[in-house]
Design a protein around this motif. Structure first.
Motif, PDB file in Angstrom:
ATOM      1  N   UNK A  90     -14.183  39.119   3.103  1.00 26.09           N
ATOM      2  CA  UNK A  90     -14.799  38.119   2.962  1.00 26.09           C
ATOM      3  C   UNK A  90     -16.341  38.204   2.062  1.00 26.09           C
ATOM      4  N   UNK A  91     -16.576  36.363   1.843  1.00 28.21           N
ATOM      5  CA  UNK A  91     -17.617  36.207   0.774  1.00 28.21           C
ATOM      6  C   UNK A  91     -18.387  35.346   1.498  1.00 28.21           C
ATOM      7  N   UNK A  92     -20.024  35.637   1.361  1.00 24.34           N
ATOM      8  CA  UNK A  92     -21.346  34.695   2.377  1.00 24.34           C
ATOM      9  C   UNK A  92     -21.614  34.560   1.282  1.00 24.34           C
ATOM     10  N   UNK A  93     -22.099  33.306   1.091  1.00 24.33           N
ATOM     11  CA  UNK A  93     -23.661  32.451   0.348  1.00 24.33           C
ATOM     12  C   UNK A  93     -24.832  32.765   1.596  1.00 24.33           C
ATOM     13  N   UNK A  94     -25.806  32.817   1.066  1.00 22.45           N
ATOM     14  CA  UNK A  94     -27.221  32.407   1.983  1.00 22.45           C
ATOM     15  C   UNK A  94     -27.588  31.166   0.843  1.00 22.45           C
ATOM     16  N   UNK A  95     -28.270  30.782   1.225  1.00 23.97           N
ATOM     17  CA  UNK A  95     -29.455  29.595   0.886  1.00 23.97           C
ATOM     18  C   UNK A  95     -31.072  30.302   0.751  1.00 23.97           C
ATOM     19  N   UNK A  96     -31.581  30.047   0.004  1.00 26.55           N
ATOM     20  CA  UNK A  96     -32.984  30.701   0.206  1.00 26.55           C
ATOM     21  C   UNK A  96     -33.521  29.832  -0.428  1.00 26.55           C
ATOM     22  N   UNK A  97     -35.406  29.943   0.418  1.00 33.77           N
ATOM     23  CA  UNK A  97     -35.972  28.993  -0.503  1.00 33.77           C
ATOM     24  C   UNK A  97     -37.037  29.504  -1.146  1.00 33.77           C
ATOM     25  N   UNK A  98     -38.399  28.954  -2.298  1.00 36.66           N
ATOM     26  CA  UNK A  98     -39.387  29.551  -2.122  1.00 36.66           C
ATOM     27  C   UNK A  98     -40.601  29.054  -1.467  1.00 36.66           C
ATOM     28  N   UNK A 111     -31.605  29.996   7.242  1.00 37.52           N
ATOM     29  CA  UNK A 111     -32.466  30.040   7.725  1.00 37.52           C
ATOM     30  C   UNK A 111     -32.742  29.380   8.770  1.00 37.52           C
ATOM     31  N   UNK A 112     -32.940  29.015   9.865  1.00 34.46           N
ATOM     32  CA  UNK A 112     -32.994  27.900  10.960  1.00 34.46           C
ATOM     33  C   UNK A 112     -33.937  27.064  10.416  1.00 34.46           C
ATOM     34  N   UNK A 113     -35.522  26.678   9.802  1.00 37.06           N
ATOM     35  CA  UNK A 113     -36.033  25.899   8.879  1.00 37.06           C
ATOM     36  C   UNK A 113     -36.411  27.066   7.941  1.00 37.06           C
ATOM     37  N   UNK A 114     -37.341  26.087   7.034  1.00 39.33           N
ATOM     38  CA  UNK A 114     -37.950  26.597   6.228  1.00 39.33           C
ATOM     39  C   UNK A 114     -39.627  26.385   6.850  1.00 39.33           C
ATOM     40  N   UNK A 115     -40.223  27.146   6.124  1.00 34.81           N
ATOM     41  CA  UNK A 115     -41.936  27.324   7.458  1.00 34.81           C
ATOM     42  C   UNK A 115     -43.093  26.544   6.277  1.00 34.81           C
ATOM     43  N   UNK A 169     -51.808  25.327  -5.664  1.00 32.29           N
ATOM     44  CA  UNK A 169     -51.989  25.948  -6.964  1.00 32.29           C
ATOM     45  C   UNK A 169     -52.790  27.675  -6.237  1.00 32.29           C
ATOM     46  N   UNK A 170     -52.246  28.316  -7.368  1.00 37.03           N
ATOM     47  CA  UNK A 170     -52.860  29.690  -7.208  1.00 37.03           C
ATOM     48  C   UNK A 170     -52.704  30.000  -6.054  1.00 37.03           C
ATOM     49  N   UNK A 171     -51.747  29.673  -5.449  1.00 37.18           N
ATOM     50  CA  UNK A 171     -50.995  30.099  -3.688  1.00 37.18           C
ATOM     51  C   UNK A 171     -49.620  30.781  -3.920  1.00 37.18           C
ATOM     52  N   UNK A 172     -50.175  32.144  -3.109  1.00 36.06           N
ATOM     53  CA  UNK A 172     -48.720  33.628  -3.421  1.00 36.06           C
ATOM     54  C   UNK A 172     -47.783  32.700  -3.000  1.00 36.06           C
ATOM     55  N   UNK A 173     -46.927  32.640  -3.609  1.00 36.53           N
ATOM     56  CA  UNK A 173     -45.585  31.914  -2.807  1.00 36.53           C
ATOM     57  C   UNK A 173     -44.342  33.305  -2.306  1.00 36.53           C
ATOM     58  N   UNK A 174     -43.684  33.101  -1.891  1.00 35.43           N
ATOM     59  CA  UNK A 174     -42.403  34.399  -1.167  1.00 35.43           C
ATOM     60  C   UNK A 174     -41.200  33.224  -0.569  1.00 35.43           C
ATOM     61  N   UNK A 175     -40.412  34.502  -0.151  1.00 35.87           N
ATOM     62  CA  UNK A 175     -38.992  34.125   0.226  1.00 35.87           C
ATOM     63  C   UNK A 175     -39.132  33.363   1.969  1.00 35.87           C
ATOM     64  N   UNK A 176     -38.579  31.765   2.054  1.00 31.67           N
ATOM     65  CA  UNK A 176     -38.837  31.917   3.373  1.00 31.67           C
ATOM     66  C   UNK A 176     -38.473  32.838   4.306  1.00 31.67           C
ATOM     67  N   UNK A 177     -39.873  33.219   5.270  1.00 29.15           N
ATOM     68  CA  UNK A 177     -38.785  34.174   6.002  1.00 29.15           C
ATOM     69  C   UNK A 177     -37.561  34.358   6.931  1.00 29.15           C
TER      70      UNK A 177
END
Lengths: 249, 414
Positions: free
Chosen positions: A1-9, A116-120, A29-37
């Motif tokens: 099985x192949x899984x595709x996962x979509x992620x947002x910064x 994810x159900x939504x991006x924060x 600007x200069x804000x720490x970015x991360x993967x959407x929880x």
């Protein structure tokens, strides 16, 4: 099985963001970015399915600027196999994201898409639903549990007032809610190993998708600051003030 | 500000730092804050719960320094010491003792991978990797002293008291080691001993790999320290302790050969110290923006703001020197020895001042055990003495800068 996962910064949820002075958006600007929880939870679920022998390949995709490659790298360090960056500097609205992901899905032919159900950042909560409609696949949104079978996937959904379990024929789309799992920390050795995993790069134009916004942001402003409360001396005074000052009684 | 500038880090370094910081913020700091009594548990083995070490294990911060071919990590060697510094700082930001415990494994792994025979690496690295409680220790200091006694003069009378003598196919070690980081609970030791009493320490000291269960090796006590209490410092006695001849790591020139260990060690030491300073600043910046005196939050009082600025400035100055020194060590710059000692000694004195400001700005709360600021103060104080005192570090700097004059032997005292 192949899984595709979509992620947002997105901006780190622990950072207090501010509106730009001209009201045109959020100052990143200069804000720490991360993967959407919620996307982190999606990646974790895919990795657990792979570890349990239910999946054999995990592809992660992100749409965004060059730095989104870092978000993909985190997913690769958590256990995904390869990445795809659809690079654009533009703000991409949910419908355009769904159209790009549809094209990616048609090329990759995954059995399951998890996101994810939504991006924060904008909290739109639309991409998963739109994508499933465009693909004509079944959708299990707000998932708190997945049971993967050979031909179908059972999704427990968190809905108002309780839990609902739906069975979806594969291929299917799932959006992750908070309680689906607790994502792992990427380990340092795996971060170094992820350096060797491939990340392909494309643009929205490669998929024939126009990303020009259809919505106009009128104004972004911070929530009104609340005035300090007061302490009252007695129940009598409380009732009196609620009646005379607040006018709620 | 205060934290490392992301611009100078590689993508992998940033991701490793972020992962480590999340672990510290989610697991280590909440544990330290809500279990402040644990530091004073007088059963050293019980002090730090296994769950913390298992968490450290899950993100792989116990075994940096183990080569990838043995299941370790493939760090870029050209920036390895800078990576060590970055991660050591993050762990120490959560707890300095935990950082000590873990970084000792990295440092000793460098010695093992460089000097141990291949079959010994194949034996010990997998054991280190598979057991979350497996710790390494480096035994140099003796009751009569360490660097402070051999530093001015490389002469026979300054040599180590611990002796190793070859007897057939075994080395027989006799002596005593004290103030050994992880000494109380390590599973494998690198031990330095005199193998030639007729020459100075730099020519007559050899190093050996000694497993804990070797007959003749006794761990006699855990030293109770004022800070860094989650690392168990120990004392060891060697009585006719026999190790196979192949356990000899470096013959005669062990101290000179261990330069890579010592230089990385000084950088890691300074970086941990920096982590304590950053924790002091973060806690204090938060406190003075919330605690009210005279109707105003503390930071609005100018005397408070000035102290906070002083803390930030000192931290940035230390960071600059640590970055320069760690780059020099990574690049094997001729000044690396001098710079890493400068970074170590400067960090210890500056962060002590930062911790003092933190204590002062917290007023009475600063002295309360349950508030956790006095712990940072105690942890900062340890650095003045750990891995050489400030005066010995300064002597090393000058000895390196002026070897023809500052390092000259003046003859035995009469």
């Amino acid at each position: 099985m192949k899984i595709l996962v979509a992620v947002k910064r997105v901006a780190d949820p622990n950072v207090k963001v501010r509106a730009l002075a001209d009201g045109s958006g959020v100052d990143l600007a200069n804000v720490k970015m991360t993967m959407n929880p919620f996307d982190e939870i999606a990646v974790e679920e895919a990795v657990r399915l792979k570890e349990a022998g239910r999946a054999n390949e995990i592809v992660v995709v992100s749409i965004g600027p060059e730095k989104s490659a870092e978000t993909l790298r985190t997913a690769l360090a958590m256990g995904a196999d390869r990445g795809l960056l659809v690079r654009t500097e533009a703000t991409v609205e949910p419908l355009a994201v769904a159209k790009i992901l549809k094209a990616v899905a048609e090329a990759e032919k995954p059995d399951v898409i998890i996101t994810g159900k939504q991006a924060i950042d904008d909290d739109a909560n639309q991409t998963g639903q739109m994508l499933s409609a465009l693909l004509g696949w079944g959708q299990g949104t707000f998932a708190s549990k997945l049971v993967v079978g050979d031909k179908a996937i059972e999704v427990t959904r968190e809905i108002d007032g309780g839990l609902q379990t739906v069975s979806l024929a594969l291929p299917a789309l799932v959006t992750a809610d908070l309680r689906l799992n607790e994502p792992r920390y990427a380990s340092l050795p795996n971060i170094m190993k992820a350096k060797k995993k491939p990340i392909d790069e494309r643009t929205p134009a490669d998929y024939g998708v126009a990303v020009e916004p259809r919505l106009t942001v009128v104004r972004v402003h911070e929530p009104a600051t609340r005035k300090a409360g007061i302490k009252v001396g007695s129940v009598g005074e409380l009732v009196e003030r609620l009646r005379m000052e607040a006018g709620v009684l | 500000m205060i934290h490392a500038d992301d611009g100078i880090l590689s993508q992998e370094q940033r991701l490793m730092r972020d992962s480590c910081r999340s672990f510290v913020d989610d697991v280590v700091t909440p544990f330290i804050r809500s279990n402040w009594q644990r530091e004073w548990d007088m059963s050293p083995g019980e002090r730090l719960p296994g769950s913390i070490l298992e968490g450290a294990e899950a993100i792989g911060i116990r075994t940096l320094g183990v080569p990838e071919e043995f299941g370790g990590i493939d760090l870029d060697r050209e920036t390895e010491v800078r990576t060590f510094a970055l991660i050591a700082e993050e762990i120490a930001r959560g707890d300095s003792g935990l950082a000590d415990k873990l970084v000792q494994n990295w440092k000793v792994s460098i010695v093992i991978r460089q000097f141990a025979a291949k079959h010994l690496q194949e034996k010990w690295f997998p054991r280190l990797l598979e057991d979350p409680k497996f710790l390494l220790a480096h035994c140099l200091t003796e009751p009569r002293g360490a660097s402070d006694r051999w530093l001015p003069y490389n002469v026979p009378e300054a040599s180590m008291h611990t002796r190793a003598v070859l007897d057939g196919d075994h080395w027989v070690i006799n002596g005593r080691k004290q103030f050994i980081s992880n000494g109380f609970d390590a599973s494998l030791y690198v031990v330095y001993a005199n193998t030639d009493p007729s020459v100075g320490m730099l020519q007559g000291t050899s190093s050996f790999l000694v497993p804990r269960e070797t007959p003749g090796l006794t761990v006699t006590k855990c030293n109770e320290t004022m800070g860094c209490r989650f690392m168990n410092n120990g004392e060891l006695v060697f009585e006719d302790c026999r190790v196979p001849a192949d356990h000899l790591l470096v013959k005669s020139t062990a101290l000179a050969s261990a330069g890579q260990y010592f230089r990385a060690g000084k950088i890691i030491q300074a970086a941990k110290n920096l982590g304590v300073g950053v924790a002091c600043f973060e806690r204090t910046a938060d406190y003075v923006q919330n605690y009210v005196q005279g109707g105003r939050i503390l930071i609005k009082h100018q005397a408070v703001a000035l102290r906070l600025a002083d803390m930030a400035t000192r931290i940035e100055a230390v960071r600059s020197l640590v970055e320069r020194a760690s780059k020099a060590v990574d690049e094997a710059h001729p000044d690396a020895d001098i710079l890493c000692n400068m970074a170590k000694v400067y960090a210890s004195e500056e962060i002590m001042k930062v911790a003092t400001h933190a204590l002062e700005l917290h007023g009475g709360n600063g002295a309360m055990l349950e508030f956790g600021i006095e712990k940072l103060f105690r942890d900062a104080a340890i650095f003045l003495h750990m891995d050489a005192t400030v005066d010995v570090s300064r002597m090393k700097i000058i000895k390196n800068m002026f070897p023809a004059t500052a390092g000259k032997y003046a003859g035995p005292e009469t």
